[in-house]
Motif scaffolding. Sequence first.
Motif, PDB file in Angstrom:
ATOM      1  N   ALA A   1      56.664 -16.956  78.240  1.00 53.43           N
ATOM      2  CA  ALA A   1      57.757 -16.167  77.772  1.00 53.43           C
ATOM      3  C   ALA A   1      58.011 -16.389  76.000  1.00 53.43           C
ATOM      4  O   ALA A   1      57.636 -17.179  75.405  1.00 53.43           O
ATOM      5  CB  ALA A   1      59.214 -16.594  78.291  1.00 53.43           C
ATOM      6  N   ALA A   2      58.310 -15.164  75.682  1.00 57.93           N
ATOM      7  CA  ALA A   2      58.458 -14.748  74.215  1.00 57.93           C
ATOM      8  C   ALA A   2      59.514 -13.935  74.019  1.00 57.93           C
ATOM      9  O   ALA A   2      59.755 -12.950  75.027  1.00 57.93           O
ATOM     10  CB  ALA A   2      57.225 -14.655  73.535  1.00 57.93           C
ATOM     11  N   GLY A   3      60.331 -14.093  72.842  1.00 56.94           N
ATOM     12  CA  GLY A   3      61.412 -12.864  72.487  1.00 56.94           C
ATOM     13  C   GLY A   3      62.048 -13.165  70.955  1.00 56.94           C
ATOM     14  O   GLY A   3      61.341 -13.753  70.254  1.00 56.94           O
ATOM     15  N   GLU A   4      63.261 -12.911  70.962  1.00 58.36           N
ATOM     16  CA  GLU A   4      63.830 -12.726  69.805  1.00 58.36           C
ATOM     17  C   GLU A   4      65.386 -13.321  69.796  1.00 58.36           C
ATOM     18  O   GLU A   4      65.741 -13.346  70.863  1.00 58.36           O
ATOM     19  CB  GLU A   4      63.626 -11.583  69.121  1.00 58.36           C
ATOM     20  CG  GLU A   4      64.499 -10.089  69.880  1.00 58.36           C
ATOM     21  CD  GLU A   4      63.983  -8.940  69.329  1.00 58.36           C
ATOM     22  OE1 GLU A   4      64.964  -8.054  69.383  1.00 58.36           O
ATOM     23  OE2 GLU A   4      62.910  -8.717  68.773  1.00 58.36           O
ATOM     24  N   ALA A   5      65.961 -13.344  68.854  1.00 55.53           N
ATOM     25  CA  ALA A   5      67.211 -13.788  68.883  1.00 55.53           C
ATOM     26  C   ALA A   5      67.550 -14.952  69.331  1.00 55.53           C
ATOM     27  O   ALA A   5      68.657 -15.368  70.007  1.00 55.53           O
ATOM     28  CB  ALA A   5      68.012 -12.738  69.469  1.00 55.53           C
ATOM     29  N   PHE A   6      66.560 -16.255  68.986  1.00 56.08           N
ATOM     30  CA  PHE A   6      66.858 -17.578  69.367  1.00 56.08           C
ATOM     31  C   PHE A   6      68.123 -18.105  68.531  1.00 56.08           C
ATOM     32  O   PHE A   6      68.220 -17.923  67.261  1.00 56.08           O
ATOM     33  CB  PHE A   6      65.705 -18.338  69.136  1.00 56.08           C
ATOM     34  CG  PHE A   6      65.879 -19.742  69.191  1.00 56.08           C
ATOM     35  CD1 PHE A   6      65.555 -20.277  70.796  1.00 56.08           C
ATOM     36  CD2 PHE A   6      66.301 -20.782  68.251  1.00 56.08           C
ATOM     37  CE1 PHE A   6      65.641 -21.532  70.926  1.00 56.08           C
ATOM     38  CE2 PHE A   6      66.408 -21.873  68.761  1.00 56.08           C
ATOM     39  CZ  PHE A   6      65.966 -22.447  69.999  1.00 56.08           C
ATOM     40  N   GLN A   7      68.818 -18.684  69.154  1.00 56.04           N
ATOM     41  CA  GLN A   7      70.150 -19.540  68.650  1.00 56.04           C
ATOM     42  C   GLN A   7      70.325 -20.923  69.535  1.00 56.04           C
ATOM     43  O   GLN A   7      69.851 -21.079  70.620  1.00 56.04           O
ATOM     44  CB  GLN A   7      71.537 -18.706  68.747  1.00 56.04           C
ATOM     45  CG  GLN A   7      71.564 -18.396  70.027  1.00 56.04           C
ATOM     46  CD  GLN A   7      73.010 -17.337  69.924  1.00 56.04           C
ATOM     47  OE1 GLN A   7      73.779 -17.380  69.122  1.00 56.04           O
ATOM     48  NE2 GLN A   7      72.913 -16.528  70.692  1.00 56.04           N
ATOM     49  N   THR A   8      70.572 -21.879  68.594  1.00 57.97           N
ATOM     50  CA  THR A   8      70.946 -23.059  69.284  1.00 57.97           C
ATOM     51  C   THR A   8      72.440 -23.040  69.491  1.00 57.97           C
ATOM     52  O   THR A   8      73.275 -22.668  68.752  1.00 57.97           O
ATOM     53  CB  THR A   8      70.577 -24.309  68.109  1.00 57.97           C
ATOM     54  OG1 THR A   8      71.149 -24.169  66.920  1.00 57.97           O
ATOM     55  CG2 THR A   8      68.964 -24.295  67.874  1.00 57.97           C
ATOM     56  N   GLU A   9      72.973 -24.137  70.346  1.00 56.88           N
ATOM     57  CA  GLU A   9      74.207 -24.484  70.902  1.00 56.88           C
ATOM     58  C   GLU A   9      74.517 -25.616  70.608  1.00 56.88           C
ATOM     59  O   GLU A   9      74.024 -26.480  70.859  1.00 56.88           O
ATOM     60  CB  GLU A   9      74.644 -23.808  72.103  1.00 56.88           C
ATOM     61  CG  GLU A   9      74.202 -22.319  72.318  1.00 56.88           C
ATOM     62  CD  GLU A   9      74.860 -21.731  73.819  1.00 56.88           C
ATOM     63  OE1 GLU A   9      75.702 -22.296  74.385  1.00 56.88           O
ATOM     64  OE2 GLU A   9      74.439 -20.696  73.983  1.00 56.88           O
ATOM     65  N   ALA A  10      75.520 -25.851  69.881  1.00 56.43           N
ATOM     66  CA  ALA A  10      76.078 -27.411  69.772  1.00 56.43           C
ATOM     67  C   ALA A  10      77.055 -27.784  71.054  1.00 56.43           C
ATOM     68  O   ALA A  10      77.593 -27.018  71.627  1.00 56.43           O
ATOM     69  CB  ALA A  10      76.964 -27.115  68.579  1.00 56.43           C
ATOM     70  N   GLY A  11      76.948 -29.051  71.277  1.00 57.99           N
ATOM     71  CA  GLY A  11      77.459 -29.544  72.397  1.00 57.99           C
ATOM     72  C   GLY A  11      76.964 -29.082  73.766  1.00 57.99           C
ATOM     73  O   GLY A  11      75.960 -28.583  73.987  1.00 57.99           O
TER      74      GLY A  11
END
Length: 107
Positions: A86-96
């Motif tokens: 899989a591959a894509g865009e708009a990656f973000q990490t989430e805290a907690g």
Amino acid sequence: MKTTSLGAATCIAALLASSLAAAAQQGAFCGPRERIVAQLADKHGETRRAVGLQQNMQVMETYANSETGSWTIIVAMPTGVACLVAAGEAFQTEAGAAPVAKKDEPA
């Protein structure tokens, strides 16, 4: 509908396993893990952000570039071969931690 992170991870793992089997059979998007990881770093600036072990001793790895938002998921086999699943865009990490569903809530 609320989904727990464990439930989502289980679904993703099942999809990855089936995708990996199909990709390996077709010979597409698979190769030496070292080469794939080097290409993700060199061409996309992606570094490893998450890793998990599947029951069949395959390793699921998520790579991402926090500046561009690109991301890639590969599954590496004990043989040293890895497949892009899989591959894509708009990656973000989430805290907690993700919220846990209560017993009376649907998963």
